[in-house]
Scaffold this motif. Structure first.
Motif, short mmCIF file in Angstrom:
data_model
loop_
_atom_site.label_atom_id
_atom_site.label_comp_id
_atom_site.label_asym_id
_atom_site.label_seq_id
_atom_site.Cartn_x
_atom_site.Cartn_y
_atom_site.Cartn_z
N SER A 23 -0.18 -6.03 -37.70
CA SER A 23 0.94 -6.51 -38.32
C SER A 23 2.15 -5.27 -38.33
O SER A 23 1.54 -4.52 -39.40
N CYS A 24 3.60 -5.67 -37.75
CA CYS A 24 4.09 -4.62 -38.23
C CYS A 24 4.05 -3.27 -37.30
O CYS A 24 4.47 -2.55 -38.53
N VAL A 25 3.27 -2.83 -37.04
CA VAL A 25 3.80 -1.33 -36.56
C VAL A 25 4.52 -1.18 -35.61
O VAL A 25 4.24 0.31 -35.30
N GLY A 26 4.86 -2.10 -34.65
CA GLY A 26 5.71 -2.06 -33.93
C GLY A 26 5.70 -1.99 -32.28
O GLY A 26 5.93 -1.26 -31.52
N LYS A 27 4.72 -3.14 -31.93
CA LYS A 27 4.13 -2.90 -30.67
C LYS A 27 5.08 -3.89 -30.30
O LYS A 27 5.71 -3.05 -28.94
N THR A 28 6.38 -4.72 -30.54
CA THR A 28 6.88 -5.37 -29.66
C THR A 28 8.21 -4.45 -29.32
O THR A 28 8.56 -4.72 -27.74
N SER A 29 7.99 -2.93 -30.63
CA SER A 29 9.45 -2.58 -29.98
C SER A 29 9.12 -1.99 -28.85
O SER A 29 10.27 -1.53 -28.05
N ILE A 30 7.79 -0.87 -29.02
CA ILE A 30 7.19 -0.23 -28.05
C ILE A 30 7.47 -1.02 -26.43
O ILE A 30 7.96 -0.29 -25.26
N VAL A 49 1.09 -19.44 -30.53
CA VAL A 49 0.37 -18.55 -30.85
C VAL A 49 0.08 -17.44 -30.71
O VAL A 49 -1.17 -16.52 -30.65
N GLY A 50 1.03 -16.60 -31.43
CA GLY A 50 1.59 -14.87 -31.45
C GLY A 50 1.15 -14.31 -30.77
O GLY A 50 0.53 -13.22 -30.75
N ILE A 51 1.20 -14.97 -29.31
CA ILE A 51 1.35 -14.24 -28.05
C ILE A 51 3.34 -13.98 -27.00
O ILE A 51 2.96 -15.00 -26.99
N ASP A 52 3.30 -12.72 -26.57
CA ASP A 52 4.10 -12.67 -25.68
C ASP A 52 3.64 -11.62 -24.48
O ASP A 52 2.71 -11.10 -24.90
N PHE A 53 4.23 -11.50 -23.96
CA PHE A 53 3.93 -10.20 -22.30
C PHE A 53 4.91 -10.37 -21.00
O PHE A 53 5.97 -11.49 -21.34
N LYS A 54 5.56 -9.16 -21.22
CA LYS A 54 5.75 -8.52 -20.17
C LYS A 54 5.70 -7.80 -18.74
O LYS A 54 4.72 -7.35 -19.19
N TRP A 70 0.82 -6.99 -22.57
CA TRP A 70 0.46 -8.50 -23.96
C TRP A 70 0.89 -7.73 -24.34
O TRP A 70 0.14 -7.34 -25.11
N ASP A 71 1.45 -8.34 -25.26
CA ASP A 71 2.08 -8.68 -26.91
C ASP A 71 1.16 -8.77 -28.00
O ASP A 71 1.40 -10.40 -27.91
N THR A 72 0.58 -8.66 -28.27
CA THR A 72 -0.89 -9.26 -29.05
C THR A 72 0.02 -9.43 -30.74
O THR A 72 0.23 -8.58 -31.57
#
Length: 205
Positions: A23-30, A49-54, A70-72
Protein backbone atom coordinates in the motif's frame (compact mmCIF):
# COMPACT_ATOMS: atom_id res chain seq x y z
CA UNK A 1 8.94 -6.99 -43.36
CA UNK A 2 6.63 -6.89 -40.37
CA UNK A 3 8.09 -7.86 -37.01
CA UNK A 4 6.72 -10.54 -34.68
CA UNK A 5 4.27 -8.09 -33.20
CA UNK A 6 2.65 -7.11 -36.51
CA UNK A 7 -1.13 -7.21 -36.51
CA UNK A 8 -2.53 -5.72 -39.68
CA UNK A 9 -6.28 -5.91 -39.14
CA UNK A 10 -9.06 -6.95 -36.83
CA UNK A 11 -9.89 -6.04 -33.29
CA UNK A 12 -7.21 -4.92 -30.82
CA UNK A 13 -5.21 -7.47 -28.92
CA UNK A 14 -6.37 -7.40 -25.31
CA UNK A 15 -3.58 -7.67 -22.73
CA UNK A 16 -4.28 -7.77 -19.01
CA UNK A 17 -1.65 -6.16 -16.78
CA UNK A 18 -1.79 -6.15 -12.98
CA UNK A 19 -0.16 -3.63 -10.65
CA UNK A 20 1.19 -5.27 -7.49
CA UNK A 21 2.98 -4.06 -4.38
CA UNK A 22 2.42 -2.78 -0.88
CA UNK A 23 0.00 0.00 0.00
CA UNK A 24 1.02 3.61 -0.69
CA UNK A 25 3.90 2.83 -3.04
CA UNK A 26 2.23 4.85 -5.81
CA UNK A 27 0.59 2.19 -7.97
CA UNK A 28 -2.51 4.29 -8.59
CA UNK A 29 -0.46 7.36 -9.46
CA UNK A 30 1.60 5.32 -11.93
CA UNK A 31 -1.54 3.98 -13.61
CA UNK A 32 -3.09 7.43 -13.82
CA UNK A 33 0.10 8.99 -15.13
CA UNK A 34 0.29 6.36 -17.85
CA UNK A 35 -3.39 6.29 -18.85
CA UNK A 36 -4.55 9.86 -18.30
CA UNK A 37 -3.20 13.26 -19.38
CA UNK A 38 -2.05 15.74 -16.78
CA UNK A 39 -0.64 15.22 -13.27
CA UNK A 40 -1.66 12.15 -11.24
CA UNK A 41 -4.78 12.47 -9.11
CA UNK A 42 -5.84 10.97 -5.80
CA UNK A 43 -6.70 7.27 -5.64
CA UNK A 44 -10.25 6.16 -6.41
CA UNK A 45 -10.45 2.50 -5.42
CA UNK A 46 -13.75 0.69 -5.52
CA UNK A 47 -14.12 0.77 -1.76
CA UNK A 48 -15.83 -2.59 -1.32
CA UNK A 49 -13.12 -4.65 -3.04
CA UNK A 50 -10.05 -2.42 -3.25
CA UNK A 51 -9.75 -2.89 -7.01
CA UNK A 52 -9.83 -0.48 -9.93
CA UNK A 53 -8.77 -0.72 -13.55
CA UNK A 54 -7.97 1.53 -16.49
CA UNK A 55 -7.86 0.82 -20.20
CA UNK A 56 -5.36 2.28 -22.62
CA UNK A 57 -5.12 1.46 -26.32
CA UNK A 58 -1.69 1.76 -27.89
CA UNK A 59 -0.06 0.90 -31.20
CA UNK A 60 3.11 -1.12 -30.83
CA UNK A 61 5.05 -2.28 -33.90
CA UNK A 62 1.92 -1.88 -36.04
CA UNK A 63 -0.07 -3.90 -33.53
CA UNK A 64 -3.09 -2.33 -31.86
CA UNK A 65 -3.02 -3.37 -28.21
CA UNK A 66 -5.70 -2.64 -25.63
CA UNK A 67 -4.11 -2.70 -22.19
CA UNK A 68 -6.43 -3.51 -19.31
CA UNK A 69 -4.44 -2.35 -16.27
CA UNK A 70 -5.72 -3.59 -12.92
CA UNK A 71 -4.77 -1.48 -9.90
CA UNK A 72 -4.84 -3.77 -6.88
CA UNK A 73 -4.89 -2.62 -3.28
CA UNK A 74 -1.83 -3.42 -1.19
CA UNK A 75 -3.53 -3.50 2.21
CA UNK A 76 -3.49 -6.86 3.94
CA UNK A 77 -7.29 -6.97 4.23
CA UNK A 78 -7.54 -6.83 0.43
CA UNK A 79 -4.72 -9.30 -0.25
CA UNK A 80 -6.84 -12.32 -1.11
CA UNK A 81 -9.09 -10.27 -3.37
CA UNK A 82 -6.13 -8.59 -5.05
CA UNK A 83 -4.31 -11.83 -5.83
CA UNK A 84 -7.51 -13.38 -7.20
CA UNK A 85 -7.15 -10.95 -10.11
CA UNK A 86 -3.72 -12.35 -11.01
CA UNK A 87 -5.25 -15.12 -13.11
CA UNK A 88 -5.33 -14.27 -16.79
CA UNK A 89 -2.75 -11.50 -16.52
CA UNK A 90 0.04 -11.52 -19.07
CA UNK A 91 2.11 -8.86 -17.33
CA UNK A 92 2.78 -7.49 -13.86
CA UNK A 93 4.11 -4.11 -12.76
CA UNK A 94 5.64 -4.80 -9.36
CA UNK A 95 6.20 -1.60 -7.38
CA UNK A 96 8.07 -0.57 -4.24
CA UNK A 97 8.71 2.86 -2.74
CA UNK A 98 12.39 3.87 -2.58
CA UNK A 99 11.63 5.78 0.64
CA UNK A 100 10.03 2.78 2.37
CA UNK A 101 12.16 -0.25 3.26
CA UNK A 102 9.11 -2.37 4.18
CA UNK A 103 7.72 -1.99 0.67
CA UNK A 104 11.03 -3.23 -0.76
CA UNK A 105 11.09 -6.21 1.59
CA UNK A 106 7.53 -7.01 0.52
CA UNK A 107 8.57 -7.59 -3.10
CA UNK A 108 9.64 -11.16 -2.29
CA UNK A 109 6.13 -12.00 -1.06
CA UNK A 110 4.49 -10.46 -4.10
CA UNK A 111 6.79 -12.39 -6.43
CA UNK A 112 5.80 -15.57 -4.61
CA UNK A 113 2.11 -14.71 -5.07
CA UNK A 114 2.66 -14.10 -8.79
CA UNK A 115 4.41 -17.43 -9.27
CA UNK A 116 1.76 -19.29 -7.27
CA UNK A 117 -1.43 -17.59 -8.47
CA UNK A 118 -0.74 -16.18 -11.92
CA UNK A 119 -0.60 -18.09 -15.18
CA UNK A 120 2.67 -19.55 -16.41
CA UNK A 121 5.11 -17.50 -18.47
CA UNK A 122 4.00 -14.05 -17.36
CA UNK A 123 6.25 -11.02 -17.81
CA UNK A 124 7.14 -8.77 -14.89
CA UNK A 125 8.80 -5.37 -14.56
CA UNK A 126 10.08 -4.06 -11.22
CA UNK A 127 9.69 -0.37 -10.39
CA UNK A 128 11.37 1.58 -7.60
CA UNK A 129 8.88 4.43 -7.41
CA UNK A 130 9.14 7.98 -6.01
CA UNK A 131 12.68 8.58 -7.27
CA UNK A 132 11.87 12.30 -7.17
CA UNK A 133 12.20 12.07 -3.36
CA UNK A 134 15.95 11.61 -3.39
CA UNK A 135 16.48 13.21 0.01
CA UNK A 136 14.14 10.63 1.57
CA UNK A 137 15.65 7.62 -0.19
CA UNK A 138 16.36 4.54 1.95
CA UNK A 139 16.70 1.93 -0.83
CA UNK A 140 19.76 2.56 -3.04
CA UNK A 141 19.23 2.08 -6.75
CA UNK A 142 21.75 -0.76 -6.90
CA UNK A 143 19.61 -2.82 -4.50
CA UNK A 144 16.67 -2.59 -6.87
CA UNK A 145 18.91 -3.45 -9.80
CA UNK A 146 20.33 -6.46 -7.95
CA UNK A 147 16.90 -7.75 -6.98
CA UNK A 148 15.64 -7.42 -10.54
CA UNK A 149 18.75 -9.21 -11.81
CA UNK A 150 18.12 -12.08 -9.39
CA UNK A 151 14.57 -12.45 -10.70
CA UNK A 152 15.63 -11.93 -14.32
CA UNK A 153 13.25 -9.04 -14.91
CA UNK A 154 13.63 -5.42 -16.14
CA UNK A 155 14.03 -2.63 -13.58
CA UNK A 156 13.28 1.09 -13.61
CA UNK A 157 13.30 3.79 -11.00
CA UNK A 158 10.20 5.87 -11.63
CA UNK A 159 8.36 8.96 -10.53
CA UNK A 160 4.67 9.39 -11.26
CA UNK A 161 4.93 12.96 -9.97
CA UNK A 162 7.68 13.96 -12.40
CA UNK A 163 6.74 11.45 -15.12
CA UNK A 164 10.09 9.63 -15.03
CA UNK A 165 10.36 6.26 -16.84
CA UNK A 166 6.62 5.51 -16.66
CA UNK A 167 6.16 5.23 -20.43
CA UNK A 168 9.44 3.35 -20.84
CA UNK A 169 8.53 0.78 -18.19
CA UNK A 170 5.19 -0.08 -19.78
CA UNK A 171 6.72 -0.13 -23.26
CA UNK A 172 9.36 -2.65 -22.20
CA UNK A 173 6.71 -4.82 -20.53
CA UNK A 174 4.39 -4.78 -23.54
CA UNK A 175 7.27 -5.55 -25.90
CA UNK A 176 8.27 -8.57 -23.82
CA UNK A 177 4.67 -9.81 -23.75
CA UNK A 178 4.30 -9.51 -27.53
CA UNK A 179 7.73 -10.98 -28.27
CA UNK A 180 7.01 -14.00 -26.08
CA UNK A 181 3.71 -14.85 -27.75
CA UNK A 182 4.04 -16.09 -31.29
CA UNK A 183 0.32 -16.12 -32.05
CA UNK A 184 -0.41 -12.40 -31.72
CA UNK A 185 -2.00 -12.47 -35.18
CA UNK A 186 -4.93 -14.54 -33.99
CA UNK A 187 -8.09 -13.19 -32.40
CA UNK A 188 -8.63 -13.34 -28.67
CA UNK A 189 -11.76 -12.79 -26.62
CA UNK A 190 -11.96 -11.99 -22.92
CA UNK A 191 -15.63 -12.05 -22.07
CA UNK A 192 -15.63 -11.42 -18.34
CA UNK A 193 -13.61 -8.68 -16.63
CA UNK A 194 -13.92 -10.54 -13.35
CA UNK A 195 -12.06 -13.50 -14.88
CA UNK A 196 -14.80 -15.97 -13.97
CA UNK A 197 -15.13 -16.86 -17.65
CA UNK A 198 -12.69 -16.65 -20.52
CA UNK A 199 -12.83 -17.61 -24.13
CA UNK A 200 -9.62 -17.99 -26.12
CA UNK A 201 -9.09 -18.74 -29.77
CA UNK A 202 -5.87 -19.98 -31.37
CA UNK A 203 -3.76 -20.18 -28.23
CA UNK A 204 -3.49 -19.03 -24.63
CA UNK A 205 -2.09 -15.50 -24.58
Amino acid sequence: MAGPGHRSAGKPLLVKIVMAGESCVGKTSIVRRYTEPGPPRAASYIATVGIDFKVKTITFNDTTVKLQIWDTAGQEQFHTISTSYFRGARGFVLVYDITNSDSFQGITGWMKDIHEKADDEVDIVLLGNKCDKETERVIPKHRGEKLAWEYGIPFFETSATNNINIEDAFSVLVKEILDKNSCVLCDLDVVDLNESKKKRTCCQL
